[in-house]
Structures are given as C-alpha cells and as structure tokens.
Motif scaffolding. Structure first.
Motif, PDB file in Angstrom:
ATOM      1  N   ILE A 272       0.689  -1.135   0.047  1.00 31.10           N
ATOM      2  CA  ILE A 272       0.007   0.057  -0.090  1.00 31.10           C
ATOM      3  C   ILE A 272       0.897   1.254   0.119  1.00 31.10           C
ATOM      4  CG2 ILE A 272      -2.008  -1.077   1.054  1.00 31.10           C
ATOM      5  CD1 ILE A 272      -0.936  -0.013   3.679  1.00 31.10           C
ATOM      6  N   THR A 273       0.295   2.438  -0.454  1.00 25.87           N
ATOM      7  CA  THR A 273       0.938   3.789  -0.332  1.00 25.87           C
ATOM      8  C   THR A 273       0.717   4.231   1.167  1.00 25.87           C
ATOM      9  OG1 THR A 273      -1.039   4.833  -1.041  1.00 25.87           O
ATOM     10  CG2 THR A 273       0.711   4.043  -2.795  1.00 25.87           C
ATOM     11  N   GLY A 274       1.495   5.222   1.353  1.00 22.60           N
ATOM     12  CA  GLY A 274       1.391   5.986   2.515  1.00 22.60           C
ATOM     13  C   GLY A 274       2.237   7.210   2.389  1.00 22.60           C
ATOM     14  N   GLN A 275       2.213   7.949   3.535  1.00 29.41           N
ATOM     15  CA  GLN A 275       2.949   9.208   3.949  1.00 29.41           C
ATOM     16  C   GLN A 275       4.052   8.838   4.948  1.00 29.41           C
ATOM     17  OE1 GLN A 275       0.806  12.681   4.143  1.00 29.41           O
ATOM     18  NE2 GLN A 275      -0.113  12.494   2.233  1.00 29.41           N
ATOM     19  N   TYR A 276       5.286   9.385   4.749  1.00 28.42           N
ATOM     20  CA  TYR A 276       6.527   9.140   5.589  1.00 28.42           C
ATOM     21  C   TYR A 276       5.737   9.446   6.908  1.00 28.42           C
ATOM     22  CZ  TYR A 276      10.937   9.435   8.075  1.00 28.42           C
ATOM     23  OH  TYR A 276      11.845   9.378   8.689  1.00 28.42           O
ATOM     24  N   PRO A 277       6.077   8.629   8.254  1.00 30.48           N
ATOM     25  CA  PRO A 277       6.936   7.480   8.053  1.00 30.48           C
ATOM     26  C   PRO A 277       6.275   6.087   7.786  1.00 30.48           C
ATOM     27  CG  PRO A 277       6.589   7.694  10.195  1.00 30.48           C
ATOM     28  CD  PRO A 277       5.808   8.990   9.457  1.00 30.48           C
ATOM     29  N   ALA A 278       4.829   6.326   7.742  1.00 38.40           N
ATOM     30  CA  ALA A 278       4.193   5.180   7.221  1.00 38.40           C
ATOM     31  C   ALA A 278       4.310   4.520   5.937  1.00 38.40           C
ATOM     32  CB  ALA A 278       2.665   5.379   7.539  1.00 38.40           C
ATOM     33  N   ALA A 279       5.178   5.223   5.096  1.00 34.70           N
ATOM     34  CA  ALA A 279       5.267   4.790   3.753  1.00 34.70           C
ATOM     35  C   ALA A 279       6.072   3.756   3.367  1.00 34.70           C
ATOM     36  CB  ALA A 279       6.059   6.073   2.866  1.00 34.70           C
TER      37      ALA A 279
ATOM     38  N   ASP B  61      -5.567   5.993  -4.448  1.00 36.37           N
ATOM     39  CA  ASP B  61      -4.777   5.793  -3.120  1.00 36.37           C
ATOM     40  C   ASP B  61      -3.701   4.512  -3.157  1.00 36.37           C
ATOM     41  OD1 ASP B  61      -5.446   8.264  -2.257  1.00 36.37           O
ATOM     42  OD2 ASP B  61      -6.975   7.436  -0.734  1.00 36.37           O
ATOM     43  N   ASN B  62      -4.406   3.526  -3.910  1.00 34.79           N
ATOM     44  CA  ASN B  62      -3.528   2.038  -3.754  1.00 34.79           C
ATOM     45  C   ASN B  62      -3.784   1.719  -4.978  1.00 34.79           C
ATOM     46  OD1 ASN B  62      -2.454   1.839  -1.192  1.00 34.79           O
ATOM     47  ND2 ASN B  62      -4.427   2.123  -0.401  1.00 34.79           N
ATOM     48  N   PRO B  63      -2.916   0.674  -5.593  1.00 30.55           N
ATOM     49  CA  PRO B  63      -3.158   0.071  -6.872  1.00 30.55           C
ATOM     50  C   PRO B  63      -4.096  -1.070  -7.047  1.00 30.55           C
ATOM     51  CG  PRO B  63      -1.214  -0.891  -5.742  1.00 30.55           C
ATOM     52  CD  PRO B  63      -1.595   0.136  -4.749  1.00 30.55           C
TER      53      PRO B  63
END
Length: 116
Positions: free
Chosen positions: A61-68, A93-95
């Motif tokens: 899944i995608t995310g934003q730092y630091p969860a990325a 948001d996700n593939p």
C-alpha cells in the motif's frame, strides 16, 4: 544510498527474483505478489535466496512518511526499505488489480536509520 525499482508487471499474481543493493551489499530476494480480490489489495511474500520465508502477506500500500515504508516494522531483517510510489498524480490511493507495476512502482532501498 541506492534504490532500485522492483521489476513487477500489471495483472495476474506473479513472482520475481532480483538482486538488490541494500546497506552496501547485494541481497537476492524472491517476491510473490498476490491479489486479494475480496479485500481489493495486493500483498507480498518475500523469501531469501535459500528459499527461507522472511515475510508473508505484507500489504502493498502507499502512504506518507514514515508510514510509507512498507517494511518499517521489519527493519531488523536488514533486507532494506520498500516504498510503493504512484508513477503520476491523480491516481487512486492504492493499486488496483491492473495497475501494480505500471501506475504504481515498488522502490527498494537501504534500511532506514532511526538512530538520528
């Protein structure tokens, strides 16, 4: 720090083996990408070059730092960090089943250093 795009393609469930530069050494890993149709997301399993299962059913899944960093909680394995990156703006948001590897790229890099 080096980074490599894991060579995955769109479509059906797939397996790919590649050698990645991680933390100044080469690591050979095999990735199995599987589509969870009921949940609507991809997950990956990772084995080392001896066939030992290192990770199983990790959501891609995608995310934003630091969860990325998909591998944030697995840094102790010293197999690097992984980021799912959209190839352009305006993507979901996700593939989906059809766009992993084309519209979303899996970038592998060195382990993150959280000691700073």
């Amino acid at each position: 720090m080096s980074s490599v795009v894991v060579p995955i393609t769109s479509g059906a469930n797939q397996s790919v083996t590649c050698t990645l530069p991680v933390n100044g050494t080469n690591v050979t890993l095999t990735f199995q990408f599987t589509w969870n149709g009921q949940g609507g997301y991809w997950y990956m399993s990772v084995t080392d070059n001896n066939g030992n299962l290192l990770l199983d059913a990790v959501p891609v899944i995608t995310g934003q730092y630091p969860a990325a960093n998909i591998l944030h909680q697995y840094q102790y394995l010293n197999i690097g960090s992984a980021y799912l990156v959209p190839a352009s703006n305006g993507l979901p948001d996700n593939p989906t089943f059809d766009d992993l590897g084309s519209d979303f790229l899996l970038v592998w890099t060195d382990n993150e250093d959280y000691s700073v």
